[in-house]
Design an enzyme around this catalytic site. Structure first.
Site, mmCIF file in Angstrom:
data_model
loop_
_atom_site.group_PDB
_atom_site.id
_atom_site.type_symbol
_atom_site.label_atom_id
_atom_site.label_comp_id
_atom_site.label_asym_id
_atom_site.label_seq_id
_atom_site.Cartn_x
_atom_site.Cartn_y
_atom_site.Cartn_z
ATOM 1 N N ARG A 227 -0.895 -11.776 -77.125
ATOM 2 C CA ARG A 227 -1.147 -12.383 -78.432
ATOM 3 C C ARG A 227 0.187 -12.768 -79.066
ATOM 4 O O ARG A 227 1.070 -11.924 -79.249
ATOM 5 C CB ARG A 227 -1.874 -11.379 -79.332
ATOM 6 C CG ARG A 227 -2.110 -11.813 -80.771
ATOM 7 C CD ARG A 227 -2.756 -10.646 -81.513
ATOM 8 N NE ARG A 227 -3.095 -10.936 -82.890
ATOM 9 C CZ ARG A 227 -2.292 -10.706 -83.933
ATOM 10 N NH1 ARG A 227 -1.082 -10.211 -83.743
ATOM 11 N NH2 ARG A 227 -2.694 -10.964 -85.155
ATOM 12 N N LEU A 228 0.334 -14.033 -79.370
ATOM 13 C CA LEU A 228 1.568 -14.537 -79.977
ATOM 14 C C LEU A 228 1.407 -14.471 -81.491
ATOM 15 O O LEU A 228 0.818 -15.350 -82.124
ATOM 16 C CB LEU A 228 1.844 -15.959 -79.504
ATOM 17 C CG LEU A 228 1.980 -16.128 -77.979
ATOM 18 C CD1 LEU A 228 2.152 -17.594 -77.618
ATOM 19 C CD2 LEU A 228 3.143 -15.302 -77.446
ATOM 20 N N ASP A 229 1.931 -13.404 -82.076
ATOM 21 C CA ASP A 229 1.744 -13.131 -83.496
ATOM 22 C C ASP A 229 2.559 -14.100 -84.354
ATOM 23 O O ASP A 229 3.735 -14.347 -84.088
ATOM 24 C CB ASP A 229 2.181 -11.692 -83.789
ATOM 25 C CG ASP A 229 2.122 -11.349 -85.267
ATOM 26 O OD1 ASP A 229 1.006 -11.219 -85.796
ATOM 27 O OD2 ASP A 229 3.199 -11.244 -85.881
ATOM 28 N N ALA A 230 1.921 -14.631 -85.409
ATOM 29 C CA ALA A 230 2.592 -15.492 -86.403
ATOM 30 C C ALA A 230 3.441 -16.564 -85.725
ATOM 31 O O ALA A 230 4.518 -16.922 -86.210
ATOM 32 C CB ALA A 230 3.455 -14.632 -87.332
ATOM 33 N N ILE A 231 2.939 -17.097 -84.636
ATOM 34 C CA ILE A 231 3.767 -17.929 -83.764
ATOM 35 C C ILE A 231 4.116 -19.277 -84.381
ATOM 36 O O ILE A 231 5.101 -19.918 -83.993
ATOM 37 C CB ILE A 231 3.057 -18.105 -82.397
ATOM 38 C CG1 ILE A 231 4.064 -18.482 -81.326
ATOM 39 C CG2 ILE A 231 1.908 -19.103 -82.491
ATOM 40 C CD1 ILE A 231 5.120 -17.444 -81.078
#
Length: 564
Positions: A227-231
């Site tokens: 999961r690419l957080d706040a990407i």
């Protein structure tokens, strides 16, 4: 081909002059991790589903929380949910894990990599890559402050006298935070989310290489999904919004190329809590995220239940189906990551252009009336607008005075929508376990999001789950049953077609699949009985009864009608 793809992206990002050296370094990393990734399934299907949880959401005295999670999951979730999303399990200093101190270490309070490897025996795992920012206590940032040469271009220094008004502000913090370096110099560092979350400078090739090494490490250590957080915030250009910039998309495409080559079957999932069209831009041309978070679904579902009216939800879903037919079905490796509840609140921004301001105001009032809180964001004109509703999803849907049966019926109706919708469903641990608002946890911590992050003791939880007729017992038993039914039906594959039916404002309905693998979903989202009229009869997978083409749904009842 692979090398050429890398070269193209690197040249776009860093220019021709630096491209050669950067590409060589990337290929060295690929060689380092090649062959070390488990044999992941190539794609997702109707058996794919996720549990969202913290590593210590369920604990037991004398045992590492990750080991306790394995105990619980092996007993209750094996054959029910295929994936477990463990929210940031790294050492951290704030934001319940999202200010990471060390991307490559497991928080010793949770366990270690061996505990994760053990959990991965029966479940695919999803890890968070919180790569937009890092804790100010990290070696990277402390090294920067003390003058270590290796880290001098890892962070973004800006002049506070310059105009930062166009920068998107997800939280009510200043965009810059002052720090004093060891030599006495005061620098103003970019901090999008909080003073303890220091934005990382992706204009530095060294940062890019760090990110690639971290992603490949996660994939090699059981991270089937990342999961690419706040990407959306990872590239900054002063004078722009500093969100969704072209360079951000190119970096994700580069990561996708590398993962598809080196860690086959590893999935990238983008987390961008923004209006819908901005969110789905991360599909790219089927060359970016494998899945994007379906952010409009939680607030639109809540709105439908609170207003007892499905029309807005239905209209949005109709548009989504057309979009899916045009963009997703042609690309066999992209779909939606669907959820209703998560560790965060219910995002309001994704409803922009879908709900009226009066609808959002109604939802804010209802959430506050039911014990929740509303978080606001700062706008560029100095005003504030609702950003997030902090409340447990079950508590948001129900009334405090409702009976246990009424609460369960409303909540399971909403969950049935999640399980029916095109994409892959993700169930938050408090949803699976029938939890309600943790007012005490929110008040004691002063953190609004803690209203839905209560930690549970395993022995107490097991007792409550076994209590016949309790809210936990009813919801967990029924939700796991529905998940098992869902996984047996090819109609619920992310690649299956979805047709939205417009039956009445009190019903929400979909047809999933085609030919012999067709299931019609009809759900009554009101407290009054509703008449449903279809063109066919069938067998209801939920109740086990045969239904004629015309039937009555009681309050919050739903059916999965398998066509004859």
């Amino acid at each position: 081909m692979f090398k050429n793809q890398i070269r193209e992206k690197v040249t776009l990002l860093y220019g021709q002059e630096q491209a050669g050296q950067i590409c060589e370094s990337i290929l060295t990393l690929v060689e380092k991790w090649q062959g070390k990734t488990p044999a992941y399934q190539p794609w997702v299907d109707q058996t794919s589903s996720y549990l969202i949880t913290y590593g210590d959401s369920i604990s037991q005295q004398g045992q590492a929380p990750l080991a306790t999670l394995k105990t619980f999951a092996d007993k209750h979730l094996k054959g029910v949910l295929s994936n477990i999303h463990i929210l940031p399990m790294f050492p951290y200093t704030s934001d319940d894990g999202f200010s990471v101190v060390d991307y490559r270490a497991v928080d010793s309070d949770l366990g270690d990599w061996s505990d994760l490897n053990a959990l991965a025996e029966n479940f695919d795992l999803m890890y968070d890559c919180v790569i937009n920012h890092i804790s100010q206590s990290s070696d990277w940032f402390q090294g920067y402050l003390t003058g270590e040469e290796a880290y001098q271009d890892y962070f973004i220094v800006s002049d506070p006298a310059l105009d930062h008004s166009s920068v998107t502000r997800p939280r009510a913090f200043p965009v810059l935070t002052p720090f004093q370096k060891a030599d006495g110099e005061t620098v103003h560092i970019w901090t999008t989310f909080s003073p303890d979350q220091i934005d990382i400078n992706f204009k530095s090739p060294k940062v890019l290489l760090e990110s690639i090494d971290i992603l490949l490490m996660y994939a090699a250590n059981g991270g089937r999904s990342i999961r690419l957080d706040a990407i959306g915030f990872i590239w900054k250009v002063l004078g722009s919004s500093c969100i969704h910039l072209p360079q951000t998309h190119e970096i994700i495409k580069l990561w996708r190329i590398i993962l598809d080559h080196t860690a086959k079957g590893c999935l990238l999932i983008t987390e961008t809590n923004v209006p819908h069209q901005e969110n789905i831009s991360y599909f790219g041309n089927a060359d970016e995220a494998h899945m994007v978070y379906q952010f409009p679904l939680p607030p639109l579902t809540l709105h439908a239940f609170l207003s007892q009216d499905s029309r807005v939800l239905t209209k949005w879903a109709e548009g989504l189906t057309l979009e899916a037919a045009a963009n997703l079905q042609a690309a066999s490796k992209t779909t939606y990551f669907n959820f209703l509840a998560s560790h965060d609140g219910i995002g309001v921004r994704p409803t922009e252009g879908i709900l009226k301001d009066s609808d959002r105001s109604m939802m804010c009032r209802e959430v506050e009336r039911k014990g929740g809180r509303v978080n606001y964001k700062n706008n560029s004109d100095g005003s504030q607008s609702p950003y997030e509703l902090n409340i447990n999803y079950l508590s948001a849907l129900t009334e405090p005075a409702d009976s246990t049966q009424q609460k369960a019926a409303k909540f399971l109706a909403a969950q049935s929508l999640l399980l029916s919708f095109i994409g892959v469903p993700a169930v938050y641990y408090h949803s699976l376990l029938g939890s309600e608002n943790d007012i005490q946890g929110m008040q004691e911590s002063g953190i609004n999001r803690r209203i839905n992050r209560e930690k549970l003791d395993l022995s107490v939880l097991e007792t409550e789950l076994m209590e016949e007729g309790s809210l936990r017992n009813i919801i967990c038993t029924e939700l796991t049953r529905l998940l098992r039914i869902r996984s047996s039906q090819a109609a619920f594959s992310p690649q299956s077609k979805q047709q939205v039916l417009n039956l009445s404002c009190g019903l929400f309905a979909l047809i999933r699949g085609e030919d012999e693998d067709t299931v019609t979903y009809v759900m009554n989202l009101t407290e009054q009985p509703q008449q449903a009229s279809l063109l066919y009869s069938g067998y209801d997978l939920v109740s086990g009864r045969k239904l004629n083409s015309e039937f009555t749904l009681e309050a919050y009842q739903f059916v999965w009608l398998k066509h004859h």
